[in-house]
Design an enzyme around this catalytic site. Structure first.
Site, PDB file in Angstrom:
ATOM      1  N   GLY A 291     -16.414 -38.767 -35.749  1.00  0.00           N
ATOM      2  CA  GLY A 291     -17.530 -37.821 -35.618  1.00  0.00           C
ATOM      3  C   GLY A 291     -17.493 -36.941 -34.389  1.00  0.00           C
ATOM      4  O   GLY A 291     -17.971 -35.816 -34.405  1.00  0.00           O
TER       5      GLY A 291
ATOM      6  N   GLU B 131     -19.597 -39.408 -27.814  1.00  0.00           N
ATOM      7  CA  GLU B 131     -20.065 -39.895 -29.114  1.00  0.00           C
ATOM      8  C   GLU B 131     -20.776 -38.769 -29.851  1.00  0.00           C
ATOM      9  O   GLU B 131     -21.318 -37.852 -29.224  1.00  0.00           O
ATOM     10  CB  GLU B 131     -21.005 -41.096 -28.874  1.00  0.00           C
ATOM     11  CG  GLU B 131     -21.738 -41.640 -30.076  1.00  0.00           C
ATOM     12  CD  GLU B 131     -20.844 -42.263 -31.137  1.00  0.00           C
ATOM     13  OE1 GLU B 131     -19.875 -41.607 -31.563  1.00  0.00           O
ATOM     14  OE2 GLU B 131     -21.123 -43.397 -31.559  1.00  0.00           O
TER      15      GLU B 131
ATOM     16  N   ASP C  16     -27.609 -43.769 -32.339  1.00  0.00           N
ATOM     17  CA  ASP C  16     -28.722 -44.059 -33.246  1.00  0.00           C
ATOM     18  C   ASP C  16     -29.313 -45.412 -32.836  1.00  0.00           C
ATOM     19  O   ASP C  16     -30.141 -45.473 -31.935  1.00  0.00           O
ATOM     20  CB  ASP C  16     -28.172 -44.048 -34.676  1.00  0.00           C
ATOM     21  CG  ASP C  16     -29.249 -44.177 -35.734  1.00  0.00           C
ATOM     22  OD1 ASP C  16     -30.431 -44.008 -35.413  1.00  0.00           O
ATOM     23  OD2 ASP C  16     -28.916 -44.448 -36.906  1.00  0.00           O
TER      24      ASP C  16
ATOM     25  N   PHE D 239     -31.294 -37.766 -41.301  1.00  0.00           N
ATOM     26  CA  PHE D 239     -29.855 -37.991 -41.345  1.00  0.00           C
ATOM     27  C   PHE D 239     -29.148 -36.655 -41.202  1.00  0.00           C
ATOM     28  O   PHE D 239     -29.348 -35.738 -41.991  1.00  0.00           O
ATOM     29  CB  PHE D 239     -29.425 -38.714 -42.621  1.00  0.00           C
ATOM     30  CG  PHE D 239     -28.090 -39.359 -42.442  1.00  0.00           C
ATOM     31  CD1 PHE D 239     -27.967 -40.578 -41.802  1.00  0.00           C
ATOM     32  CD2 PHE D 239     -26.930 -38.704 -42.858  1.00  0.00           C
ATOM     33  CE1 PHE D 239     -26.726 -41.156 -41.587  1.00  0.00           C
ATOM     34  CE2 PHE D 239     -25.678 -39.274 -42.650  1.00  0.00           C
ATOM     35  CZ  PHE D 239     -25.581 -40.512 -42.019  1.00  0.00           C
TER      36      PHE D 239
ATOM     37  N   ASP E 177     -20.830 -36.883 -40.656  1.00  0.00           N
ATOM     38  CA  ASP E 177     -20.623 -36.989 -42.093  1.00  0.00           C
ATOM     39  C   ASP E 177     -21.680 -37.838 -42.776  1.00  0.00           C
ATOM     40  O   ASP E 177     -22.409 -38.592 -42.146  1.00  0.00           O
ATOM     41  CB  ASP E 177     -19.261 -37.618 -42.380  1.00  0.00           C
ATOM     42  CG  ASP E 177     -19.285 -39.130 -42.151  1.00  0.00           C
ATOM     43  OD1 ASP E 177     -19.705 -39.557 -41.056  1.00  0.00           O
ATOM     44  OD2 ASP E 177     -18.926 -39.881 -43.074  1.00  0.00           O
TER      45      ASP E 177
HETATM   46  P1  IMP Z   1     -25.352 -46.548 -33.969  1.00  0.00           P
HETATM   47  O1  IMP Z   1     -26.463 -46.938 -34.920  1.00  0.00           O
HETATM   48  O2  IMP Z   1     -25.919 -45.999 -32.681  1.00  0.00           O
HETATM   49  O3  IMP Z   1     -24.396 -47.661 -33.762  1.00  0.00           O
HETATM   50  O4  IMP Z   1     -24.585 -45.350 -34.656  1.00  0.00           O
HETATM   51  C1  IMP Z   1     -23.384 -45.574 -35.294  1.00  0.00           C
HETATM   52  C2  IMP Z   1     -22.764 -44.352 -35.858  1.00  0.00           C
HETATM   53  O5  IMP Z   1     -23.508 -43.962 -36.968  1.00  0.00           O
HETATM   54  C3  IMP Z   1     -22.679 -43.127 -34.984  1.00  0.00           C
HETATM   55  O6  IMP Z   1     -21.490 -43.113 -34.265  1.00  0.00           O
HETATM   56  C4  IMP Z   1     -22.660 -42.029 -35.992  1.00  0.00           C
HETATM   57  O7  IMP Z   1     -21.325 -41.698 -36.330  1.00  0.00           O
HETATM   58  C5  IMP Z   1     -23.327 -42.627 -37.198  1.00  0.00           C
HETATM   59  N1  IMP Z   1     -24.636 -41.991 -37.409  1.00  0.00           N
HETATM   60  C6  IMP Z   1     -25.841 -42.364 -36.955  1.00  0.00           C
HETATM   61  N2  IMP Z   1     -26.800 -41.518 -37.353  1.00  0.00           N
HETATM   62  C7  IMP Z   1     -26.166 -40.558 -38.071  1.00  0.00           C
HETATM   63  C8  IMP Z   1     -26.587 -39.354 -38.728  1.00  0.00           C
HETATM   64  O8  IMP Z   1     -27.769 -38.968 -38.747  1.00  0.00           O
HETATM   65  N3  IMP Z   1     -25.617 -38.630 -39.341  1.00  0.00           N
HETATM   66  C9  IMP Z   1     -24.298 -38.994 -39.354  1.00  0.00           C
HETATM   67  N4  IMP Z   1     -23.847 -40.095 -38.741  1.00  0.00           N
HETATM   68  C10 IMP Z   1     -24.780 -40.869 -38.106  1.00  0.00           C
HETATM   69 MG    MG Z   2     -19.608 -42.432 -35.896  1.00  0.00          MG
END
Ligand code: IMP
Ligand code: MG
Length: 171
Positions: free
Chosen positions: A40, A95, A99, A148, A155
């Protein structure tokens, strides 16, 4: 799926230059190791690196946490590790979106365990609503509460990454 534009290409590029200026000031004498989280962060990192006015080293790491779709699976696994040593080095992690914070928390612990001298986080999007780990974003592109997002590297099931703008998906 329907999508609505959230952040224009010009707004992204303007913000990228601002962050690059800040990083260039903060790491003036440091030559940091910049580590992009695949896939990403690729466009964001490529644009950001070309806007810097300092030398850096670059590497990539890949972590899997999401299965398919938009929900996290809760576990993080490294599927491609970095190749450069980070011991004693200032590290900047790039990053796409923070999220829940699970992915970054896992990678941060890994790199701190390998003796990185310092570690800062640079994220294109800081999505605050579903945060589960205490992650502070040192360089943040945009704060977004919910939704999202896709485009500019982001993606949904491997679609939409190529778009130069950021969109929010609509049901
Ligand atoms: P985490 O929940 O912070 O571990 O996020 C993990 C991964 O989820 C991130 O590196 C993003 O690639 C993906 N992600 C989280 N939210 C979104 C979104 O809204 N769109 C696309 N990818 C997302
Ligand atoms: Mg990711």
């Amino acid at each position: 799926m329907k999508r609505e534009i959230l952040i224009s290409e010009s707004a992204i590029q303007k913000r990228v230059r601002e962050i690059a200026d800040q990083i260039s000031k903060d790491y003036k004498d440091a030559e940091p190791v910049v580590i992009g989280i695949l896939k990403g962060a690729v466009f964001f990192m490529a644009d950001l690196m070309r806007a810097l006015s300092i030398p850096v080293k670059m590497d990539f790491i890949r972590a899997a946490s999401y299965g398919s779709g938009t929900e996290t699976s809760g576990t993080v696994r490294i599927t491609k590790d970095i190749e450069l040593p980070v011991e004693g080095k200032p590290v900047i992690l790039i990053e796409d979106i923070v999220d829940s914070g699970l992915t970054l928390n896992h990678i941060r612990q890994l790199l701190e365990g390998r003796g990185a001298a310092s570690l800062r986080i640079c994220a294109l999007i800081d999505k605050t609503e579903r945060r589960e780990r205490d992650i502070s974003v040192d360089y943040c592109g945009f704060q977004v509460k919910e939704g999202f997002l896709v485009g500019y590297g982001l993606d949904c099931n491997e679609e939409y990454r190529y778009l130069p703008e950021i969109y929010v998906l609509k049901e």
